[in-house]
Design a protein around this motif. Structure first.
Motif, PDB file in Angstrom:
ATOM      1  N   ASP A  23     -12.506  10.494  63.292  1.00  0.00           N
ATOM      2  CA  ASP A  23     -13.708   9.530  62.861  1.00  0.00           C
ATOM      3  C   ASP A  23     -14.193   9.738  61.430  1.00  0.00           C
ATOM      4  O   ASP A  23     -14.459   8.706  60.542  1.00  0.00           O
ATOM      5  N   THR A  24     -14.173  10.955  60.917  1.00  0.00           N
ATOM      6  CA  THR A  24     -14.716  11.363  59.694  1.00  0.00           C
ATOM      7  C   THR A  24     -13.718  10.869  58.282  1.00  0.00           C
ATOM      8  O   THR A  24     -14.292  10.128  57.490  1.00  0.00           O
ATOM      9  N   GLN A  69     -21.853  13.162  57.794  1.00  0.00           N
ATOM     10  CA  GLN A  69     -22.751  13.477  58.715  1.00  0.00           C
ATOM     11  C   GLN A  69     -22.792  13.056  59.970  1.00  0.00           C
ATOM     12  O   GLN A  69     -22.158  11.881  59.905  1.00  0.00           O
ATOM     13  N   HIS A  70     -22.745  13.979  61.070  1.00  0.00           N
ATOM     14  CA  HIS A  70     -22.801  13.633  62.414  1.00  0.00           C
ATOM     15  C   HIS A  70     -23.988  13.382  62.749  1.00  0.00           C
ATOM     16  O   HIS A  70     -24.939  14.139  62.852  1.00  0.00           O
ATOM     17  N   TRP A  71     -24.358  12.155  63.615  1.00  0.00           N
ATOM     18  CA  TRP A  71     -25.513  11.939  64.254  1.00  0.00           C
ATOM     19  C   TRP A  71     -25.246  11.549  65.756  1.00  0.00           C
ATOM     20  O   TRP A  71     -24.344  11.055  65.911  1.00  0.00           O
ATOM     21  N   VAL A  72     -26.145  12.209  66.413  1.00  0.00           N
ATOM     22  CA  VAL A  72     -26.341  11.983  67.965  1.00  0.00           C
ATOM     23  C   VAL A  72     -27.070  10.427  67.942  1.00  0.00           C
ATOM     24  O   VAL A  72     -28.318  10.588  67.818  1.00  0.00           O
ATOM     25  N   GLU A  73     -26.410   9.517  68.459  1.00  0.00           N
ATOM     26  CA  GLU A  73     -27.349   8.228  68.497  1.00  0.00           C
ATOM     27  C   GLU A  73     -27.835   8.278  69.586  1.00  0.00           C
ATOM     28  O   GLU A  73     -27.604   8.727  70.704  1.00  0.00           O
ATOM     29  N   ALA A 106     -22.654  10.171  72.678  1.00  0.00           N
ATOM     30  CA  ALA A 106     -21.564  10.182  71.620  1.00  0.00           C
ATOM     31  C   ALA A 106     -22.193  10.355  70.273  1.00  0.00           C
ATOM     32  O   ALA A 106     -23.387   9.983  70.025  1.00  0.00           O
ATOM     33  N   GLU A 107     -21.396  11.091  69.568  1.00  0.00           N
ATOM     34  CA  GLU A 107     -21.680  11.419  67.904  1.00  0.00           C
ATOM     35  C   GLU A 107     -21.229  10.225  67.097  1.00  0.00           C
ATOM     36  O   GLU A 107     -20.085   9.852  67.345  1.00  0.00           O
ATOM     37  N   LYS A 108     -21.768  10.176  66.042  1.00  0.00           N
ATOM     38  CA  LYS A 108     -21.440   8.935  65.221  1.00  0.00           C
ATOM     39  C   LYS A 108     -21.340   9.533  63.694  1.00  0.00           C
ATOM     40  O   LYS A 108     -22.403  10.229  63.478  1.00  0.00           O
ATOM     41  N   ALA A 109     -20.464   9.363  63.096  1.00  0.00           N
ATOM     42  CA  ALA A 109     -20.470   9.679  61.496  1.00  0.00           C
ATOM     43  C   ALA A 109     -20.816   8.842  60.535  1.00  0.00           C
ATOM     44  O   ALA A 109     -20.341   7.540  60.874  1.00  0.00           O
TER      45      ALA A 109
END
Ligand code: AMP
Length: 228
Positions: A103-104, A65-69, A74-77
């Protein structure tokens, strides 16, 4: 004019063809997995087709799942359901649709190798965007040299809704007024380089859903921005 976001609509036929091609690459290497691990959700269809083409019965999945920190653009998986398994007797193949940033797949690979400990672990993807990806999968079918958004058949509705939403969020020509369907269609072609007609019934369905969600508001024959 070059579209802002270049998009290629991928057909179901292409998915079958690319998955068959990927299976052939894997077969030719002489390596065969005992179990396939799909990265949800993009890896599901290719993973299922690989099971068929490679004659593999066991199919597992991990979900990223991608999170916008917060405070960062930047997005974090992250992995959503980090359950534990013991695959120490098995050769495992992680499968995703595309390696973009990578990243995933890095996340899935690190998790599976540490927590599930397969005897051997390899990675496969239908497509690999080589100039930007942080990893090269062990197996891939197509190398992509110029970034494009591949509009896969399993995200047709979701993507179409997001494409339209983005126009209403970002294009100044949509501000403070209603747009006719023809105007929306012409902005869509300008932004994405694809014709709404090529999306078949998904186009009308996406507009309907956006109205249901309040993202767009019907205004006479046209639409204006709602809760974007
Ligand atoms: P990644 O940036 O490699 O972590 O990509 C994460 C996931 O986002 C992929 O597995 C795809 O499902 C989706 N994705 C990323 N880039 C693209 C792209 N260029 N076209 C279509 N889907 C993409």
């Amino acid at each position: 004019m070059k579209p802002k976001v270049p998009v290629k609509i991928v057909t179901w036929e292409e998915i079958v063809e690319w998955s068959r091609g990927l299976a052939e690459v894997i077969e030719k290497s002489g390596w065969k997995p005992d179990v396939i691990i799909a990265v949800a959700r993009g890896g599901y269809v290719p993973a299922r087709l690989l099971c068929d083409f490679l004659d593999v019965t066991d199919l597992l999945s991990v979900q990223s799942q991608h999170w916008v920190e917060a405070a960062k653009a930047a997005e974090k998986a992250i992995l959503k359901f980090p359950y534990k398994l013991d695959l120490s007797d098995l050769k495992a193949l992680i499968v995703d649709d595309i390696v973009d940033t990578g990243d995933t797949l890095i996340l899935a690979r690190d998790f599976v190798s540490k927590e599930w400990r397969p005897k051997e672990l390899k990675i496969a993807a239908l497509q690999w965007i080589s100039p930007v990806a942080k990893i090269k999968p062990d197996y891939y079918y197509l190398e992509v040299k110029e970034w494009i958004w591949f509009q896969y058949p399993w995200t047709r509705l979701e993507d179409t809704m997001q494409f339209i939403t983005r126009i209403f969020r970002e294009d100044p020509r949509t501000k403070g007024r209603a747009l006719s369907i023809d105007e929306i269609k012409s902005l869509f072609m300008e932004w994405y380089g694809i014709k709404p007609e090529d999306l078949g019934f998904y186009w009308d369905l996406a507009l309907r859903r956006l109205v249901e969600k309040g993202v767009l508001v019907k205004d006479g024959e046209g639409f204006r921005a709602g809760r974007l």
